[in-house]
Scaffold this motif. Structure first.
Motif, short mmCIF file in Angstrom:
data_model
loop_
_atom_site.label_atom_id
_atom_site.label_comp_id
_atom_site.label_asym_id
_atom_site.label_seq_id
_atom_site.Cartn_x
_atom_site.Cartn_y
_atom_site.Cartn_z
N ARG A 292 38.14 15.67 15.95
CA ARG A 292 37.71 16.83 16.75
C ARG A 292 36.21 17.07 16.61
O ARG A 292 35.53 17.38 17.58
CB ARG A 292 38.49 18.08 16.29
CG ARG A 292 38.40 19.25 17.25
CD ARG A 292 39.25 20.40 16.75
NE ARG A 292 40.61 19.98 16.46
CZ ARG A 292 41.48 20.70 15.76
NH1 ARG A 292 41.11 21.86 15.25
NH2 ARG A 292 42.70 20.27 15.55
N LYS A 293 35.69 16.91 15.40
CA LYS A 293 34.26 17.08 15.19
C LYS A 293 33.45 16.03 15.95
O LYS A 293 32.38 16.33 16.48
CB LYS A 293 33.94 17.01 13.68
CG LYS A 293 34.32 18.27 12.92
CD LYS A 293 33.95 18.15 11.45
CE LYS A 293 34.22 19.45 10.71
NZ LYS A 293 33.90 19.34 9.27
N LYS A 294 33.98 14.81 16.01
CA LYS A 294 33.29 13.75 16.77
C LYS A 294 33.25 14.09 18.25
O LYS A 294 32.22 13.89 18.92
CB LYS A 294 34.01 12.41 16.57
CG LYS A 294 33.78 11.78 15.20
CD LYS A 294 34.50 10.45 15.11
CE LYS A 294 34.27 9.79 13.75
NZ LYS A 294 35.01 8.50 13.64
N ARG B 17 43.04 16.04 8.07
CA ARG B 17 41.69 15.50 7.85
C ARG B 17 41.29 14.58 8.99
O ARG B 17 40.17 14.65 9.49
CB ARG B 17 41.63 14.76 6.51
CG ARG B 17 41.56 15.67 5.30
CD ARG B 17 41.10 14.90 4.07
NE ARG B 17 41.41 15.63 2.86
CZ ARG B 17 42.47 15.41 2.09
NH1 ARG B 17 43.33 14.46 2.41
NH2 ARG B 17 42.70 16.12 1.01
N GLU C 262 39.49 24.81 8.45
CA GLU C 262 38.82 24.30 7.25
C GLU C 262 39.21 25.06 5.98
O GLU C 262 39.57 24.45 4.97
CB GLU C 262 37.31 24.28 7.46
CG GLU C 262 36.89 23.25 8.51
CD GLU C 262 35.41 22.93 8.47
OE1 GLU C 262 34.85 22.86 7.38
OE2 GLU C 262 34.84 22.74 9.55
N LYS D 44 41.74 29.80 10.32
CA LYS D 44 40.74 28.75 10.55
C LYS D 44 41.13 27.50 9.78
O LYS D 44 41.60 27.57 8.66
CB LYS D 44 39.36 29.25 10.11
CG LYS D 44 38.82 30.38 10.97
CD LYS D 44 37.43 30.80 10.53
CE LYS D 44 36.89 31.91 11.44
NZ LYS D 44 35.54 32.34 11.02
N LEU E 109 40.77 16.70 12.14
CA LEU E 109 39.54 17.48 12.07
C LEU E 109 38.32 16.58 12.28
O LEU E 109 37.38 16.96 13.01
CB LEU E 109 39.45 18.18 10.71
CG LEU E 109 38.25 19.12 10.49
CD1 LEU E 109 38.27 20.25 11.51
CD2 LEU E 109 38.24 19.67 9.08
N THR E 110 38.33 15.39 11.67
CA THR E 110 37.22 14.45 11.84
C THR E 110 37.08 14.04 13.30
O THR E 110 35.97 14.00 13.85
CB THR E 110 37.43 13.21 10.96
OG1 THR E 110 37.55 13.61 9.60
CG2 THR E 110 36.27 12.24 11.10
N ILE F 252 33.37 17.13 19.60
CA ILE F 252 32.45 18.26 19.79
C ILE F 252 31.01 17.79 19.73
O ILE F 252 30.16 18.22 20.52
CB ILE F 252 32.73 19.35 18.74
CG1 ILE F 252 34.11 19.99 18.99
CG2 ILE F 252 31.65 20.43 18.78
CD1 ILE F 252 34.56 20.94 17.91
N ALA F 253 30.73 16.88 18.79
CA ALA F 253 29.37 16.34 18.67
C ALA F 253 28.98 15.58 19.93
O ALA F 253 27.83 15.62 20.38
CB ALA F 253 29.27 15.43 17.45
#
Length: 400
Positions: free
Chosen positions: A156-158, A150, A59, A57, A153-154, A160-161
């Motif tokens: 990718r999170k945006k 970093r 993180e 994973k 990941l940031t 997904i959100a």
């Protein structure tokens, strides 16, 4: 050490064989120099190790690398750092892999080869470690890798959100539709059977649908599960993965967004590897294996041969016909000015922002469309169910 190598020759024939080599990177270079495209190289006999071959994973892996970099900067030896962090690691799979890495480093294996032998770490990570070992600057390479991950990941999170609300909306309206068809419609069917009145055609159709839906629901669920299972298995094959990626790229609106996202990922990966001191050809090979699109990965793999023959990177990528024209122009400027890693970073930043903007705009149109379509379906169901009641009420009022 024995490795299982999956390659394709110039005619596209795919082979999977076992070969001996000191490292996986040595095998990759050997096959690449002979004109083969290397899909992957895996150490043979991973199955017997706990956690072997399992993808880590992101993180907890980033946290490990941040701690690892801190310990190295503090002057702690690499082996002691890995052993210490393995003991403190809470994730069982990562802990088992780190323990095996420590054993391999203790017996004289390089850090990059030890991580690569686990089969679950990102290709860019093991390649970055190799570049750091060759240049003698492991700290700087790890710093660049952490910065790269970093940002990735940031981003990718945006994404997904951005997708969360539309997906939740689809699930909710689908659940509402199933509830109406399987629970509400049968109640009205029982009511109208007792009344015994003549029903409008749309009501008859809706009641029949509700009855059939209840009868066939178990079979529909089994069929749906079977389709999902076979699609998943098919997507794991080379032909299936290639076909799915082709469909994804050709999809209106979202196909272009997918290509831009992959170009951004490729550009940032290649920039990180070049900044770490790795030559262009092995950096391209690693970047090709790191991106998710099969077509783009194969296109980059094809460009490796041209670059090895002395052709420029921009011209090699342009000949594949899949990279956006703007990315080619920016890479060409980077080559001409001798600032290719920095220009690749600019390409990544531009396309990441473009993807975010395009996705937001597309979803802003799709969300109302979902509501309108599903609202129309729900209203149609309710009208079909209540129409006989309205008709009976109107008939009763006329009699009075």
């Amino acid at each position: 050490m024995e490795y299982i190598v999956k390659t394709a020759d110039e005619r596209g024939h795919v082979q999977e064989n076992v070969h001996l080599a000191n490292s996986a990177e040595e095998l990759r270079q050997r096959f690449a120099q002979s004109g083969h495209y290397v899909y992957w190289v895996k150490p043979k006999g991973l199955a017997g190790k706990a956690g072997a071959g399992k993808r880590v994973k992101l993180e907890p892996f980033l946290i490990f690398n941040q701690q690892f970099l801190t310990l190295i900067r503090a002057g702690l030896p690499i082996l002691s750092s890995v052993e210490l962090l393995a003991k403190r690691q809470k994730a069982s799979i990562l802990r088992a892999q780190l323990e095996d890495v420590a054993v391999r480093v203790r017996t004289g294996q390089s850090l990059s080869a030890a991580f690569e032998s686990q089969g679950g770490f990102p290709v860019i990570y093991t390649t970055s470690l190799l570049a750091g070992e060759r240049s003698g600057n492991l700290e700087e390479v790890l710093t660049r890798y952490l910065a790269f991950q970093r940002i990735a990941l940031t981003f990718r999170k945006k994404l997904i959100a951005s997708l969360f609300y539309p997906v939740l909306l689809v699930i909710m309206v689908t659940g509402l539709f199933i509830f109406l068809i399987s629970f509400v419609v049968p109640r009205f069917a029982a009511l109208y059977d007792q009344i015994g009145t003549k029903l409008p055609g749309i009501t008859v159709f809706m009641l029949a649908m509700g009855k059939d839906f209840q009868s066939y629901l178990p079979y529909l669920l089994v069929a749906f599960a079977a389709i999902v299972f076979f699609l998943f298995r098919w997507s794991r094959t080379d032909s299936g993965a290639n076909q799915i990626d082709s469909i994804r790229i050709k999809t209106p609106i979202f196909g272009g967004i997918w290509v831009k996202y992959q170009v951004a990922l490729f550009s940032r990966t290649l920039s990180t590897l070049l900044s770490g001191g790795l030559p262009l050809v092995p950096s391209l090979e690693t970047a090709a294996r790191s991106i998710g699109s099969r077509r783009l990965s194969q296109a980059v793999g094809q460009s490796v041969t041209s670059v090895r023959e002395g052709k420029g990177l921009a011209a090699s990528l342009n000949s594949t016909g899949i990279f956006p024209e703007l990315s080619i122009e920016m890479i060409e400027v980077g080559e001409a000015t001798g600032a290719l890693p920095g220009m690749l970073n600019s390409v990544a930043e531009f396309f990441e922002e473009d993807v975010q903007t395009a996705l937001t705009a597309a979803l802003s149109l799709i969300e109302p469309a979902i509501l309108i379509v599903m609202g129309g379906v729900v209203v149609t169901i309710l009208i079909a169910l209540y129409l006989p009641i309205f008709s009976l009420g109107a008939a009763g009022a006329m009699q009075h």
